[in-house]
Scaffold this motif. Sequence first.
Motif, mmCIF file in Angstrom:
data_model
loop_
_atom_site.group_PDB
_atom_site.id
_atom_site.type_symbol
_atom_site.label_atom_id
_atom_site.label_comp_id
_atom_site.label_asym_id
_atom_site.label_seq_id
_atom_site.Cartn_x
_atom_site.Cartn_y
_atom_site.Cartn_z
ATOM 1 N N MET A 46 86.496 94.514 -12.022
ATOM 2 C CA MET A 46 85.653 93.647 -11.191
ATOM 3 C C MET A 46 84.881 94.483 -10.182
ATOM 4 O O MET A 46 85.392 95.456 -9.643
ATOM 5 N N GLN A 47 83.652 94.069 -9.917
ATOM 6 C CA GLN A 47 82.780 94.829 -9.032
ATOM 7 C C GLN A 47 82.780 94.225 -7.626
ATOM 8 O O GLN A 47 82.523 93.029 -7.454
ATOM 9 N N LEU A 48 83.037 95.061 -6.638
ATOM 10 C CA LEU A 48 83.033 94.647 -5.245
ATOM 11 C C LEU A 48 81.919 95.366 -4.503
ATOM 12 O O LEU A 48 81.610 96.526 -4.797
ATOM 13 N N LEU A 49 81.331 94.691 -3.535
ATOM 14 C CA LEU A 49 80.337 95.303 -2.659
ATOM 15 C C LEU A 49 80.916 95.377 -1.256
ATOM 16 O O LEU A 49 81.309 94.359 -0.684
ATOM 17 N N VAL A 50 81.004 96.585 -0.714
ATOM 18 C CA VAL A 50 81.459 96.806 0.651
ATOM 19 C C VAL A 50 80.238 97.103 1.513
ATOM 20 O O VAL A 50 79.506 98.057 1.248
ATOM 21 N N ILE A 51 80.004 96.288 2.533
ATOM 22 C CA ILE A 51 78.894 96.521 3.467
ATOM 23 C C ILE A 51 79.527 96.938 4.791
ATOM 24 O O ILE A 51 80.017 96.103 5.557
ATOM 25 N N GLU A 52 79.535 98.225 5.051
ATOM 26 C CA GLU A 52 80.257 98.807 6.187
ATOM 27 C C GLU A 52 79.530 100.061 6.649
ATOM 28 O O GLU A 52 79.270 100.956 5.846
ATOM 29 N N ASP A 53 79.210 100.128 7.948
ATOM 30 C CA ASP A 53 78.432 101.274 8.440
ATOM 31 C C ASP A 53 79.292 102.397 9.003
ATOM 32 O O ASP A 53 78.765 103.474 9.305
ATOM 33 N N GLU A 54 80.596 102.179 9.162
ATOM 34 C CA GLU A 54 81.475 103.249 9.640
ATOM 35 C C GLU A 54 81.948 104.062 8.433
ATOM 36 O O GLU A 54 82.699 103.551 7.590
ATOM 37 N N PRO A 55 81.520 105.328 8.325
ATOM 38 C CA PRO A 55 81.814 106.135 7.135
ATOM 39 C C PRO A 55 83.294 106.229 6.803
ATOM 40 O O PRO A 55 83.686 106.150 5.633
ATOM 41 N N GLY A 56 84.133 106.383 7.822
ATOM 42 C CA GLY A 56 85.571 106.518 7.569
ATOM 43 C C GLY A 56 86.167 105.270 6.948
ATOM 44 O O GLY A 56 86.953 105.351 5.996
ATOM 45 N N ILE A 57 85.792 104.112 7.467
ATOM 46 C CA ILE A 57 86.308 102.853 6.926
ATOM 47 C C ILE A 57 85.766 102.630 5.521
ATOM 48 O O ILE A 57 86.495 102.197 4.617
ATOM 49 N N ALA A 58 84.479 102.939 5.320
ATOM 50 C CA ALA A 58 83.870 102.756 4.001
ATOM 51 C C ALA A 58 84.565 103.622 2.957
ATOM 52 O O ALA A 58 84.864 103.161 1.843
ATOM 53 N N ARG A 59 84.850 104.885 3.303
ATOM 54 C CA ARG A 59 85.545 105.778 2.355
ATOM 55 C C ARG A 59 86.950 105.278 2.069
ATOM 56 O O ARG A 59 87.413 105.298 0.919
ATOM 57 N N PHE A 60 87.640 104.842 3.111
ATOM 58 C CA PHE A 60 89.008 104.316 2.971
ATOM 59 C C PHE A 60 89.030 103.118 2.028
ATOM 60 O O PHE A 60 89.872 103.032 1.124
ATOM 61 N N LEU A 61 88.089 102.195 2.217
ATOM 62 C CA LEU A 61 88.048 101.006 1.376
ATOM 63 C C LEU A 61 87.680 101.362 -0.065
ATOM 64 O O LEU A 61 88.301 100.860 -1.010
ATOM 65 N N LYS A 62 86.695 102.200 -0.225
ATOM 66 C CA LYS A 62 86.247 102.570 -1.573
ATOM 67 C C LYS A 62 87.378 103.251 -2.343
ATOM 68 O O LYS A 62 87.671 102.894 -3.494
ATOM 69 N N GLN A 63 88.036 104.216 -1.719
ATOM 70 C CA GLN A 63 89.117 104.931 -2.394
ATOM 71 C C GLN A 63 90.278 103.992 -2.730
ATOM 72 O O GLN A 63 90.785 103.989 -3.859
ATOM 73 N N GLY A 64 90.693 103.196 -1.753
ATOM 74 C CA GLY A 64 91.833 102.307 -1.972
ATOM 75 C C GLY A 64 91.564 101.257 -3.034
ATOM 76 O O GLY A 64 92.410 100.990 -3.889
ATOM 77 N N LEU A 65 90.377 100.678 -3.015
ATOM 78 C CA LEU A 65 90.052 99.633 -3.986
ATOM 79 C C LEU A 65 89.842 100.198 -5.382
ATOM 80 O O LEU A 65 90.212 99.569 -6.376
ATOM 81 N N GLU A 66 89.273 101.390 -5.478
ATOM 82 C CA GLU A 66 89.108 102.010 -6.792
ATOM 83 C C GLU A 66 90.458 102.386 -7.391
ATOM 84 O O GLU A 66 90.626 102.342 -8.617
ATOM 85 N N GLU A 67 91.423 102.716 -6.549
ATOM 86 C CA GLU A 67 92.776 102.991 -7.049
ATOM 87 C C GLU A 67 93.436 101.721 -7.586
ATOM 88 O O GLU A 67 94.380 101.794 -8.375
ATOM 89 N N GLU A 68 92.920 100.564 -7.173
ATOM 90 C CA GLU A 68 93.421 99.276 -7.664
ATOM 91 C C GLU A 68 92.572 98.758 -8.828
ATOM 92 O O GLU A 68 92.633 97.585 -9.178
ATOM 93 N N ALA A 69 91.749 99.642 -9.406
ATOM 94 C CA ALA A 69 90.958 99.366 -10.612
ATOM 95 C C ALA A 69 89.706 98.522 -10.350
ATOM 96 O O ALA A 69 89.136 97.955 -11.284
ATOM 97 N N PHE A 70 89.257 98.427 -9.096
ATOM 98 C CA PHE A 70 87.994 97.772 -8.807
ATOM 99 C C PHE A 70 86.856 98.789 -8.897
ATOM 100 O O PHE A 70 87.050 99.986 -8.657
#
Length: 221
Positions: free
Chosen positions: A1-25
Amino acid sequence: MQLLVIEDEPGIARFLKQGLEEEAFTVTVATTGPEGLALAQQQAFSLLLVDWMLPGLTGLEVCQQLRAARVGTPLIFLTSKDTVADTVAGLQAGANDYIKKPFHFQELLERIRVQLRPAAEPAERFAVGPIVLNVATHQVHRDGEEIALTQKEFALLEYLLRHKGKVCRRQSIIEHVWDIHFEYSTSVIDVYMTALRKKLKLSKEDEYLQTIRGIGYVARD
Protein backbone atom coordinates in the motif's frame (compact mmCIF):
# COMPACT_ATOMS: atom_id res chain seq x y z
CA MET A 1 0.00 0.00 0.00
CA GLN A 2 1.19 3.49 -0.85
CA LEU A 3 1.34 6.17 1.84
CA LEU A 4 2.06 9.87 1.45
CA VAL A 5 3.90 11.58 4.31
CA ILE A 6 3.70 15.39 4.27
CA GLU A 7 6.28 16.47 6.84
CA ASP A 8 8.82 19.31 6.71
CA GLU A 9 11.07 18.15 9.58
CA PRO A 10 13.74 15.98 7.90
CA GLY A 11 14.38 13.81 10.96
CA ILE A 12 10.72 12.93 11.45
CA ALA A 13 10.24 12.35 7.72
CA ARG A 14 13.20 9.93 7.59
CA PHE A 15 12.00 8.14 10.73
CA LEU A 16 8.52 7.66 9.30
CA LYS A 17 9.72 6.60 5.86
CA GLN A 18 12.17 4.03 7.24
CA GLY A 19 9.75 2.62 9.81
CA LEU A 20 6.82 2.35 7.42
CA GLU A 21 8.89 0.81 4.64
CA GLU A 22 10.06 -1.83 7.12
CA GLU A 23 6.35 -2.63 7.57
CA ALA A 24 6.05 -3.21 3.78
CA PHE A 25 4.44 0.14 2.90
CA THR A 26 5.56 2.19 -0.08
CA VAL A 27 6.22 5.72 1.17
CA THR A 28 6.38 9.03 -0.70
CA VAL A 29 7.53 12.13 1.22
CA ALA A 30 6.53 15.74 0.53
CA THR A 31 8.09 18.58 2.54
CA THR A 32 5.68 21.46 1.85
CA GLY A 33 1.92 21.91 1.89
CA PRO A 34 1.58 22.72 -1.84
CA GLU A 35 3.79 19.77 -2.83
CA GLY A 36 1.81 17.38 -0.68
CA LEU A 37 -1.52 18.74 -1.92
CA ALA A 38 -0.49 18.28 -5.55
CA LEU A 39 0.72 14.72 -4.98
CA ALA A 40 -2.43 13.75 -3.07
CA GLN A 41 -4.59 15.07 -5.91
CA GLN A 42 -2.54 13.52 -8.72
CA GLN A 43 -1.78 10.05 -7.33
CA ALA A 44 -3.82 7.34 -5.65
CA PHE A 45 -2.55 6.84 -2.10
CA SER A 46 -3.98 4.49 0.49
CA LEU A 47 -3.47 6.98 3.34
CA LEU A 48 -2.01 10.41 4.06
CA LEU A 49 0.07 11.35 7.11
CA VAL A 50 0.02 15.14 7.34
CA ASP A 51 1.93 17.44 9.68
CA TRP A 52 -0.20 20.33 10.91
CA MET A 53 2.46 23.04 10.58
CA LEU A 54 3.83 23.09 7.02
CA PRO A 55 5.40 25.74 4.79
CA GLY A 56 3.26 27.12 1.98
CA LEU A 57 -0.01 25.63 3.23
CA THR A 58 -0.80 24.32 6.68
CA GLY A 59 -1.85 20.71 7.08
CA LEU A 60 -5.33 21.97 7.94
CA GLU A 61 -5.50 23.87 4.65
CA VAL A 62 -4.23 20.84 2.75
CA CYS A 63 -6.97 18.71 4.31
CA GLN A 64 -9.67 21.29 3.60
CA GLN A 65 -8.66 21.63 -0.05
CA LEU A 66 -8.50 17.86 -0.55
CA ARG A 67 -11.99 17.36 0.89
CA ALA A 68 -13.32 20.28 -1.16
CA ALA A 69 -11.91 18.52 -4.23
CA ARG A 70 -13.66 15.29 -3.09
CA VAL A 71 -10.41 13.45 -2.42
CA GLY A 72 -11.53 11.00 0.25
CA THR A 73 -8.19 9.34 1.03
CA PRO A 74 -7.95 8.61 4.78
CA LEU A 75 -5.89 11.33 6.48
CA ILE A 76 -4.16 11.31 9.86
CA PHE A 77 -2.80 14.53 11.33
CA LEU A 78 0.60 14.57 13.02
CA THR A 79 0.47 17.51 15.39
CA SER A 80 1.91 19.04 18.53
CA LYS A 81 -1.37 20.93 19.02
CA ASP A 82 -3.35 19.50 21.89
CA THR A 83 -6.33 21.75 22.53
CA VAL A 84 -9.87 20.50 21.99
CA ALA A 85 -10.51 23.42 19.62
CA ASP A 86 -7.58 22.41 17.39
CA THR A 87 -8.64 18.78 17.41
CA VAL A 88 -12.24 19.64 16.53
CA ALA A 89 -11.03 21.95 13.73
CA GLY A 90 -8.99 19.12 12.24
CA LEU A 91 -11.83 16.64 12.39
CA GLN A 92 -14.30 19.12 10.95
CA ALA A 93 -11.88 19.76 8.08
CA GLY A 94 -12.22 16.09 7.17
CA ALA A 95 -9.35 14.34 8.95
CA ASN A 96 -10.00 10.73 9.95
CA ASP A 97 -7.71 10.71 12.97
CA TYR A 98 -4.89 12.58 14.65
CA ILE A 99 -1.88 11.68 16.74
CA LYS A 100 0.00 14.08 18.97
CA LYS A 101 3.75 14.56 18.80
CA PRO A 102 5.82 13.01 20.22
CA PHE A 103 4.21 9.64 19.50
CA HIS A 104 5.15 5.98 19.68
CA PHE A 105 5.61 4.41 16.27
CA GLN A 106 3.57 1.32 17.22
CA GLU A 107 0.60 3.51 18.14
CA LEU A 108 0.84 5.31 14.80
CA LEU A 109 1.11 1.98 13.00
CA GLU A 110 -2.04 0.69 14.69
CA ARG A 111 -3.95 3.86 13.80
CA ILE A 112 -2.87 3.45 10.17
CA ARG A 113 -4.00 -0.17 10.13
CA VAL A 114 -7.39 0.78 11.60
CA GLN A 115 -7.93 3.32 8.81
CA LEU A 116 -6.91 0.82 6.13
CA ARG A 117 -9.26 -1.95 7.26
CA PRO A 118 -12.12 -2.36 4.76
CA ALA A 119 -15.48 -1.19 6.03
CA ALA A 120 -18.48 -3.47 5.75
CA GLU A 121 -21.38 -2.01 3.80
CA PRO A 122 -24.61 -3.92 4.46
CA ALA A 123 -27.70 -2.49 2.76
CA GLU A 124 -29.27 -0.97 5.84
CA ARG A 125 -30.76 2.36 6.84
CA PHE A 126 -31.07 3.79 10.34
CA ALA A 127 -32.81 6.91 11.58
CA VAL A 128 -33.24 9.01 14.70
CA GLY A 129 -35.49 12.06 14.57
CA PRO A 130 -34.77 13.92 11.30
CA ILE A 131 -31.42 12.16 10.81
CA VAL A 132 -31.21 9.24 8.35
CA LEU A 133 -28.08 7.14 7.82
CA ASN A 134 -27.72 4.84 4.79
CA VAL A 135 -24.96 2.26 5.23
CA ALA A 136 -25.07 1.06 1.62
CA THR A 137 -24.54 4.51 0.09
CA HIS A 138 -22.50 5.84 3.04
CA GLN A 139 -24.71 8.92 3.23
CA VAL A 140 -26.29 10.84 6.09
CA HIS A 141 -29.20 13.25 5.65
CA ARG A 142 -30.98 15.62 8.01
CA ASP A 143 -34.37 16.83 6.82
CA GLY A 144 -33.41 15.72 3.31
CA GLU A 145 -30.11 17.66 3.30
CA GLU A 146 -26.97 15.55 2.90
CA ILE A 147 -24.42 15.98 5.71
CA ALA A 148 -20.76 15.29 4.90
CA LEU A 149 -19.10 13.20 7.63
CA THR A 150 -15.63 11.75 7.95
CA GLN A 151 -15.28 7.97 7.94
CA LYS A 152 -14.93 7.83 11.72
CA GLU A 153 -17.82 10.23 12.36
CA PHE A 154 -20.01 8.07 10.12
CA ALA A 155 -18.93 4.90 11.98
CA LEU A 156 -19.66 6.50 15.36
CA LEU A 157 -23.12 7.65 14.29
CA GLU A 158 -23.84 4.26 12.72
CA TYR A 159 -22.89 2.45 15.95
CA LEU A 160 -25.16 4.68 18.04
CA LEU A 161 -28.06 4.32 15.61
CA ARG A 162 -27.67 0.54 15.39
CA HIS A 163 -28.17 0.51 19.16
CA LYS A 164 -30.84 3.23 19.29
CA GLY A 165 -32.52 3.38 22.66
CA LYS A 166 -29.68 1.56 24.38
CA VAL A 167 -26.85 3.25 26.27
CA CYS A 168 -23.55 2.64 24.47
CA ARG A 169 -20.75 2.55 27.01
CA ARG A 170 -17.56 4.43 26.22
CA GLN A 171 -15.37 1.33 26.26
CA SER A 172 -17.76 -0.48 23.93
CA ILE A 173 -17.68 2.47 21.51
CA ILE A 174 -13.87 2.62 21.45
CA GLU A 175 -13.70 -1.13 20.83
CA HIS A 176 -16.28 -1.28 18.03
CA VAL A 177 -15.74 2.08 16.29
CA TRP A 178 -11.98 2.42 16.74
CA ASP A 179 -11.27 -1.33 16.91
CA ILE A 180 -9.03 -0.79 19.93
CA HIS A 181 -9.11 -3.63 22.43
CA PHE A 182 -6.48 -2.51 24.91
CA GLU A 183 -6.39 0.15 27.63
CA TYR A 184 -6.84 3.46 25.85
CA SER A 185 -8.21 6.89 26.72
CA THR A 186 -11.80 7.25 25.56
CA SER A 187 -11.66 11.07 25.56
CA VAL A 188 -11.32 10.97 21.76
CA ILE A 189 -15.01 9.98 21.65
CA ASP A 190 -15.99 13.35 23.17
CA VAL A 191 -14.07 15.20 20.46
CA TYR A 192 -15.82 13.25 17.71
CA MET A 193 -19.23 13.69 19.34
CA THR A 194 -18.72 17.46 19.49
CA ALA A 195 -17.84 17.54 15.79
CA LEU A 196 -20.70 15.18 14.90
CA ARG A 197 -23.32 17.21 16.74
CA LYS A 198 -22.14 20.41 15.09
CA LYS A 199 -22.30 18.90 11.60
CA LEU A 200 -25.76 17.47 12.30
CA LYS A 201 -26.86 20.91 13.56
CA LEU A 202 -27.98 19.53 16.90
CA SER A 203 -28.72 22.25 19.45
CA LYS A 204 -28.53 21.79 23.20
CA GLU A 205 -32.31 21.28 23.19
CA ASP A 206 -32.11 18.35 20.73
CA GLU A 207 -32.01 15.00 22.50
CA TYR A 208 -31.34 12.70 19.57
CA LEU A 209 -27.74 12.03 20.69
CA GLN A 210 -27.63 12.20 24.46
CA THR A 211 -24.65 12.10 26.80
CA ILE A 212 -25.00 9.76 29.75
CA ARG A 213 -22.47 11.36 32.06
CA GLY A 214 -19.73 9.02 33.21
CA ILE A 215 -21.10 6.13 31.14
CA GLY A 216 -21.46 6.85 27.42
CA TYR A 217 -23.98 7.98 24.80
CA VAL A 218 -27.41 7.00 23.53
CA ALA A 219 -29.43 7.78 20.39
CA ARG A 220 -33.11 8.41 21.12
CA ASP A 221 -36.11 9.75 19.23
